[in-house]
Enzyme design. Structure first.
Site, PDB file in Angstrom:
ATOM      1  N   THR A   1       0.417  -6.703   1.492  1.00  0.00           N
ATOM      2  CA  THR A   1      -0.571  -7.383   2.405  1.00  0.00           C
ATOM      3  C   THR A   1      -1.988  -6.976   2.321  1.00  0.00           C
ATOM      4  OG1 THR A   1       1.236  -7.456   4.088  1.00  0.00           O
ATOM      5  CG2 THR A   1      -1.057  -7.750   4.869  1.00  0.00           C
ATOM      6  N   CYS A   2      -2.252  -5.819   2.022  1.00  0.00           N
ATOM      7  CA  CYS A   2      -3.860  -5.416   2.022  1.00  0.00           C
ATOM      8  C   CYS A   2      -4.514  -6.104   0.865  1.00  0.00           C
ATOM      9  CB  CYS A   2      -3.794  -3.827   1.853  1.00  0.00           C
ATOM     10  SG  CYS A   2      -5.339  -3.043   1.536  1.00  0.00           S
TER      11      CYS A   2
ATOM     12  N   GLU B   1     -12.057 -11.086  13.411  1.00  0.00           N
ATOM     13  CA  GLU B   1     -12.734 -11.144  11.980  1.00  0.00           C
ATOM     14  C   GLU B   1     -12.571 -12.279  11.574  1.00  0.00           C
ATOM     15  OE1 GLU B   1     -11.831  -6.570  10.519  1.00  0.00           O
ATOM     16  OE2 GLU B   1     -10.561  -8.118  10.054  1.00  0.00           O
TER      17      GLU B   1
ATOM     18  N   LYS C   1      -9.864 -10.591   2.864  1.00  0.00           N
ATOM     19  CA  LYS C   1     -10.486 -10.736   4.157  1.00  0.00           C
ATOM     20  C   LYS C   1     -11.823 -10.356   4.004  1.00  0.00           C
ATOM     21  CE  LYS C   1     -10.741  -7.490   6.878  1.00  0.00           C
ATOM     22  NZ  LYS C   1     -10.208  -6.610   7.908  1.00  0.00           N
TER      23      LYS C   1
ATOM     24  N   SER D   1       0.727  -1.409  -0.016  1.00  0.00           N
ATOM     25  CA  SER D   1       0.081  -0.238   0.056  1.00  0.00           C
ATOM     26  C   SER D   1       0.968   1.477  -0.023  1.00  0.00           C
ATOM     27  CB  SER D   1      -0.789  -0.079   1.197  1.00  0.00           C
ATOM     28  OG  SER D   1      -1.642  -1.413   1.264  1.00  0.00           O
ATOM     29  N   GLY D   2       1.844   1.450   0.947  1.00  0.00           N
ATOM     30  CA  GLY D   2       2.541   2.527   1.123  1.00  0.00           C
ATOM     31  C   GLY D   2       3.489   2.662   0.050  1.00  0.00           C
TER      32      GLY D   2
ATOM     33  N   CYS E   1      -6.765  -6.733   4.045  1.00  0.00           N
ATOM     34  CA  CYS E   1      -8.042  -6.286   3.964  1.00  0.00           C
ATOM     35  C   CYS E   1      -9.012  -6.735   2.718  1.00  0.00           C
ATOM     36  CB  CYS E   1      -7.799  -5.061   3.729  1.00  0.00           C
ATOM     37  SG  CYS E   1      -6.361  -4.043   4.146  1.00  0.00           S
TER      38      CYS E   1
ATOM     39  N   GLU F   1     -29.605   7.543  12.121  1.00  0.00           N
ATOM     40  CA  GLU F   1     -30.267   8.625  12.491  1.00  0.00           C
ATOM     41  C   GLU F   1     -30.319   8.781  14.176  1.00  0.00           C
ATOM     42  OE1 GLU F   1     -34.666   8.922  12.287  1.00  0.00           O
ATOM     43  OE2 GLU F   1     -34.473   6.971  11.331  1.00  0.00           O
TER      44      GLU F   1
ATOM     45  N   TYR G   1      -7.912  -7.388  16.170  1.00  0.00           N
ATOM     46  CA  TYR G   1      -9.263  -7.477  15.034  1.00  0.00           C
ATOM     47  C   TYR G   1      -9.007  -8.624  13.938  1.00  0.00           C
ATOM     48  CZ  TYR G   1      -6.424  -5.146  11.324  1.00  0.00           C
ATOM     49  OH  TYR G   1      -5.415  -4.906  10.409  1.00  0.00           O
TER      50      TYR G   1
ATOM     51  N   HIS H   1     -34.319   9.660   7.441  1.00  0.00           N
ATOM     52  CA  HIS H   1     -35.156   8.824   8.337  1.00  0.00           C
ATOM     53  C   HIS H   1     -35.642   7.740   7.289  1.00  0.00           C
ATOM     54  CE1 HIS H   1     -38.240   7.443  10.940  1.00  0.00           C
ATOM     55  NE2 HIS H   1     -39.072   7.267  10.066  1.00  0.00           N
TER      56      HIS H   1
HETATM   57  C1  LIG Z   1      -5.521 -10.230   7.787  1.00  0.00           C
HETATM   58  C2  LIG Z   1      -5.162  -9.003   7.691  1.00  0.00           C
HETATM   59  C3  LIG Z   1      -6.416  -8.093   7.376  1.00  0.00           C
HETATM   60  C4  LIG Z   1      -6.403  -6.760   7.544  1.00  0.00           C
HETATM   61  N1  LIG Z   1      -7.235  -6.001   7.363  1.00  0.00           N
HETATM   62  C5  LIG Z   1      -7.270  -4.583   7.106  1.00  0.00           C
HETATM   63  C6  LIG Z   1      -8.363  -3.819   7.055  1.00  0.00           C
HETATM   64  O1  LIG Z   1      -9.460  -4.031   7.048  1.00  0.00           O
HETATM   65  N2  LIG Z   1      -8.170  -2.258   6.932  1.00  0.00           N
HETATM   66  C7  LIG Z   1      -6.828  -1.912   6.926  1.00  0.00           C
HETATM   67  O2  LIG Z   1      -6.698  -0.722   6.910  1.00  0.00           O
HETATM   68  N3  LIG Z   1      -5.716  -2.500   7.225  1.00  0.00           N
HETATM   69  C8  LIG Z   1      -6.002  -4.018   7.225  1.00  0.00           C
HETATM   70  N4  LIG Z   1      -4.782  -4.737   7.383  1.00  0.00           N
HETATM   71  C9  LIG Z   1      -3.432  -3.920   7.466  1.00  0.00           C
HETATM   72  C10 LIG Z   1      -2.782  -3.647   6.130  1.00  0.00           C
HETATM   73  O3  LIG Z   1      -3.018  -4.955   5.303  1.00  0.00           O
HETATM   74  C11 LIG Z   1      -1.511  -3.139   6.227  1.00  0.00           C
HETATM   75  O4  LIG Z   1      -1.364  -2.003   7.297  1.00  0.00           O
HETATM   76  C12 LIG Z   1      -0.939  -2.321   4.917  1.00  0.00           C
HETATM   77  O5  LIG Z   1      -0.804  -3.357   4.045  1.00  0.00           O
HETATM   78  C13 LIG Z   1       0.474  -1.815   5.328  1.00  0.00           C
HETATM   79  O6  LIG Z   1       0.979  -1.451   3.900  1.00  0.00           O
HETATM   80  P1  LIG Z   1       2.503  -1.400   3.926  1.00  0.00           P
HETATM   81  O7  LIG Z   1       2.692  -0.739   2.392  1.00  0.00           O
HETATM   82  O8  LIG Z   1       2.909  -0.808   5.102  1.00  0.00           O
HETATM   83  O9  LIG Z   1       2.987  -2.939   3.914  1.00  0.00           O
HETATM   84  P2  LIG Z   1       2.515  -4.205   2.977  1.00  0.00           P
HETATM   85  O10 LIG Z   1       1.294  -4.101   2.355  1.00  0.00           O
HETATM   86  O11 LIG Z   1       2.935  -5.401   3.965  1.00  0.00           O
HETATM   87  O12 LIG Z   1       3.664  -4.378   1.802  1.00  0.00           O
HETATM   88  C14 LIG Z   1       4.934  -4.537   1.933  1.00  0.00           C
HETATM   89  C15 LIG Z   1       5.450  -5.369   0.788  1.00  0.00           C
HETATM   90  O13 LIG Z   1       6.752  -5.560   0.804  1.00  0.00           O
HETATM   91  C16 LIG Z   1       7.298  -6.662   0.402  1.00  0.00           C
HETATM   92  N5  LIG Z   1       8.745  -6.906   0.601  1.00  0.00           N
HETATM   93  C17 LIG Z   1       9.199  -7.024   2.151  1.00  0.00           C
HETATM   94  N6  LIG Z   1      10.439  -7.091   2.043  1.00  0.00           N
HETATM   95  C18 LIG Z   1      10.662  -6.859   0.793  1.00  0.00           C
HETATM   96  C19 LIG Z   1      12.146  -6.881   0.362  1.00  0.00           C
HETATM   97  N7  LIG Z   1      13.131  -7.221   0.795  1.00  0.00           N
HETATM   98  N8  LIG Z   1      12.225  -6.672  -1.139  1.00  0.00           N
HETATM   99  C20 LIG Z   1      10.960  -6.552  -1.703  1.00  0.00           C
HETATM  100  N9  LIG Z   1      10.080  -6.595  -1.437  1.00  0.00           N
HETATM  101  C21 LIG Z   1       9.796  -6.804  -0.110  1.00  0.00           C
HETATM  102  C22 LIG Z   1       6.279  -7.591   0.877  1.00  0.00           C
HETATM  103  O14 LIG Z   1       6.162  -8.878   0.174  1.00  0.00           O
HETATM  104  C23 LIG Z   1       4.981  -6.874   0.828  1.00  0.00           C
HETATM  105  O15 LIG Z   1       4.344  -6.887  -0.397  1.00  0.00           O
HETATM  106  C24 LIG Z   1      -4.786  -6.109   7.549  1.00  0.00           C
HETATM  107  C25 LIG Z   1      -3.692  -6.871   7.455  1.00  0.00           C
HETATM  108  C26 LIG Z   1      -3.899  -8.279   7.672  1.00  0.00           C
HETATM  109  C27 LIG Z   1      -2.652  -9.254   7.866  1.00  0.00           C
END
Ligand SMILES: Cc1cc2nc3c(=O)[nH]c(=O)nc-3n(C[C@H](O)[C@H](O)[C@H](O)COP(=O)(O)OP(=O)(O)OC[C@H]3O[C@@H](n4cnc5c(N)ncnc54)[C@H](O)[C@@H]3O)c2cc1C
Length: 463
Positions: free
Chosen positions: A42-43, A184, A51, A15-16, A48, A444, A180, A439
């Site tokens: 992850t998301c 969930e 899920k 995501s970031g 997310c 409400e 959570y 309503h």
């Molecule tokens: C089961 C579950 C449910 C969730 N539900 C929600 C929700 O409903 N709402 C919500 O807001 N958040 C939810 N989250 C949290 C959300 O997924 C994370 O907060 C979000 O994905 C964080 O984004 P990020 O960019 O920090 O890391 P990530 O999305 O984890 O991305 C990091 C990426 O870096 C890659 N990586 C790691 N090391 C290396 C490397 N050395 N070289 C290259 N690539 C690498 C990984 O493979 C990964 O793809 C949930 C998380 C989980 C586990």
């Protein structure tokens, strides 16, 4: 002409990382982003999105039941786990493609490889067996489910990662954790017909949420048939000859289940990333330490998202990425605002919440007014569903500011998103009172609770 191959190199395509890469590339910067597993992170891949698809799948049995009260006869329903997995996987693959294409479309380069730091400007792309250099580097490697090596038999357990790909739907599952993700998944598996036990070491599930929500959700989940064991931990997991698992818990009881899922927290992905050789400081749990602008102690290396262990939510990672781009490339330093974040728990019923819990507010304010309504939502009336909705506003009696809003019930997450705006804006209970109701809706209630249900003075409830 830059002395480096890239203006920005991002490690981690979640995501970031993807947001930072795409927006920086669109500014005309030369950007590369490496992802070792699947773009989307992850998301999208195992958080997310899948899920929430599982949550939808698990809600149908109650919808079918409720339909009868509205005159529908629903034939005996059956469920096919493999169909759900295949359809979910197709959707995730589609989104994964969009994430990678988004970066490429903005002019960035994507690399399918693990990346590690060699020094503060040099990155090794492992799958390509070469190094590149970058002026600015963003660490956005996220986190992973915490392991539990101290648990004998932990190797038999799954985490949320595997839960998205089980070959078969278990008949019985035990889930350890009270956050959570654990809550969930307990609702998801129960909704899909799995005999579900939640094991949590604390006194009540979902610490840090408002106690009213925690207790009411706990009660409702138990009423639906989910077994919840608080003040309990698993002590041993043993594989039986029939392939099932025996989970021994505090007190010696043994649960026989098909799967045991650990959801006991998440750990930042910083091992063997080369952060130490680049001189980047880590916290004791291995999170990258950053300042208010997401910059590490090495001034060209930044970090956003879960790897910094600030607030582990997708919109937060994205917001931090946007602030990073403003700060690093637009000469407009902005620090991410982590205050008053609206959030949801996609339990059944759902939680939507923003701002201070009653207990936290009571610690900070001398006198509170608490407005609380518990009622049966209209949709449950004809359905005959005996499930209550809870709405609560926590108000500072002196300034009249609404400090927190807490909802348990259908669509609570959607409501929390909208409540996030007035509460972030610091609006008062009077602003809520002069807002016309919509309503008939459940929401409400939020603008029609005119009299406080009780007050809290110096931490003590007074009626
Ligand atoms: C089961 C579950 C449910 C969730 N539900 C929600 C929700 O409903 N709402 C919500 O807001 N958040 C939810 N989250 C949290 C959300 O997924 C994370 O907060 C979000 O994905 C964080 O984004 P990020 O960019 O920090 O890391 P990530 O999305 O984890 O991305 C990091 C990426 O870096 C890659 N990586 C790691 N090391 C290396 C490397 N050395 N070289 C290259 N690539 C690498 C990984 O493979 C990964 O793809 C949930 C998380 C989980 C586990």
């Amino acid at each position: 002409m830059s002395a480096y191959d890239y203006d920005l190199f991002v490690i981690g395509g979640g995501s970031g990382g993807v947001r930072a890469a795409r927006v920086s590339a669109a500014l005309g910067k030369k950007v590369g982003v490496a992802e070792e597993y699947r773009f989307g992170g992850t998301c999208v891949i195992r958080g997310c999105v899948p899920k929430k698809l599982f949550v939808y799948a698990s809600q149908f049995p109650e919808h079918f039941e409720d339909a009868a009260g509205y005159g529908w006869t629903v034939p005996q329903a059956s469920f096919d786990w493999q169909t759900l997995i295949a359809n979910k996987d197709r959707e995730i693959a589609r989104l994964e493609g969009l994430y990678a294409k988004g970066v490429q479309g903005a002019g960035g380069e994507t690399f399918q490889t693990r990346a590690t730091l060699i020094d503060r400007h040099t990155i090794r792309l492992e799958a390509e067996n070469r190094t590149i250099t970058a002026d600015q580097i963003l660490i956005a490697t996220g986190g992973r489910p915490a392991a539990h090596p101290a648990l004998p038999g932990h190797e038999h357990c799954i985490t949320s990662n595997e839960a998205f790909h089980l070959a078969e739907l278990p008949k019985a599952i035990a889930i350890e954790g009270g956050g959570y993700i654990a809550v969930e998944f307990a609702n998801i598996f129960h909704g899909l017909g799995v005999e579900t036990t939640l094991i949590y070491r604390g006194t009540e599930i979902l610490s840090r949420f408002d106690m009213d929500l925690r207790r009411s959700l706990h009660e409702t989940m138990e009423k639906k048939g989910i077994r919840i064991l608080c003040r309990t931990v698993s002590e041993e997991v043993k594989r039986r000859p029939d392939g099932r698992l025996d989970v021994r818990v505090t007190g010696g009881d043994v649960l026989t289940v098909d799967q045991m899922m650990l959801a006991i927290g998440r750990q930042p992905n910083t091992e063997k990333l080369g952060l130490e050789v680049a001189g980047v400081e880590l916290s004791p749990i291995g999170a990258v330490i950053v300042d208010q602008y997401s910059r590490t102690n090495v001034d060209n290396i930044w970090a956003v998202g879960d790897v910094t262990n600030r607030v582990q939510l997708t919109p937060v990672a994205i917001h931090e990425a946007m602030c990073f781009v403003e700060t690093a490339f637009k000469n407009n330093p902005i620090s991410p605002d982590h205050d008053t974040i609206a959030t949801a728990v996609f339990s059944q019923p759902e939680i939507g919440t923003v701002g201070l819990s009653e207990d936290d507010a009571a610690k900070r304010f001398d006198e509170l007014e608490v407005y609380r309504a518990v009622f049966r939502p209209m949709r449950h009336t004809l359905a005959g569903r005996d499930e209550k909705m809870l709405m609560k506003l926590v108000v500072d009696a002196l300034s009249r500011k609404v400090l927190g809003a807490h909802i348990l019930g259908p669509d609570a997450g959607e409501m929390a998103q909208l409540l996030g705006i007035p509460i972030k804006a610091g609006l008062t209970k009077d602003d809520f009172d002069r807002t016309m109701a919509v309503h008939p809706t459940a929401a409400e209630e939020l603008v029609t609770m005119y009299k406080p249900t009780y007050r809290v003075k110096n931490g003590e409830r007074v009626d």
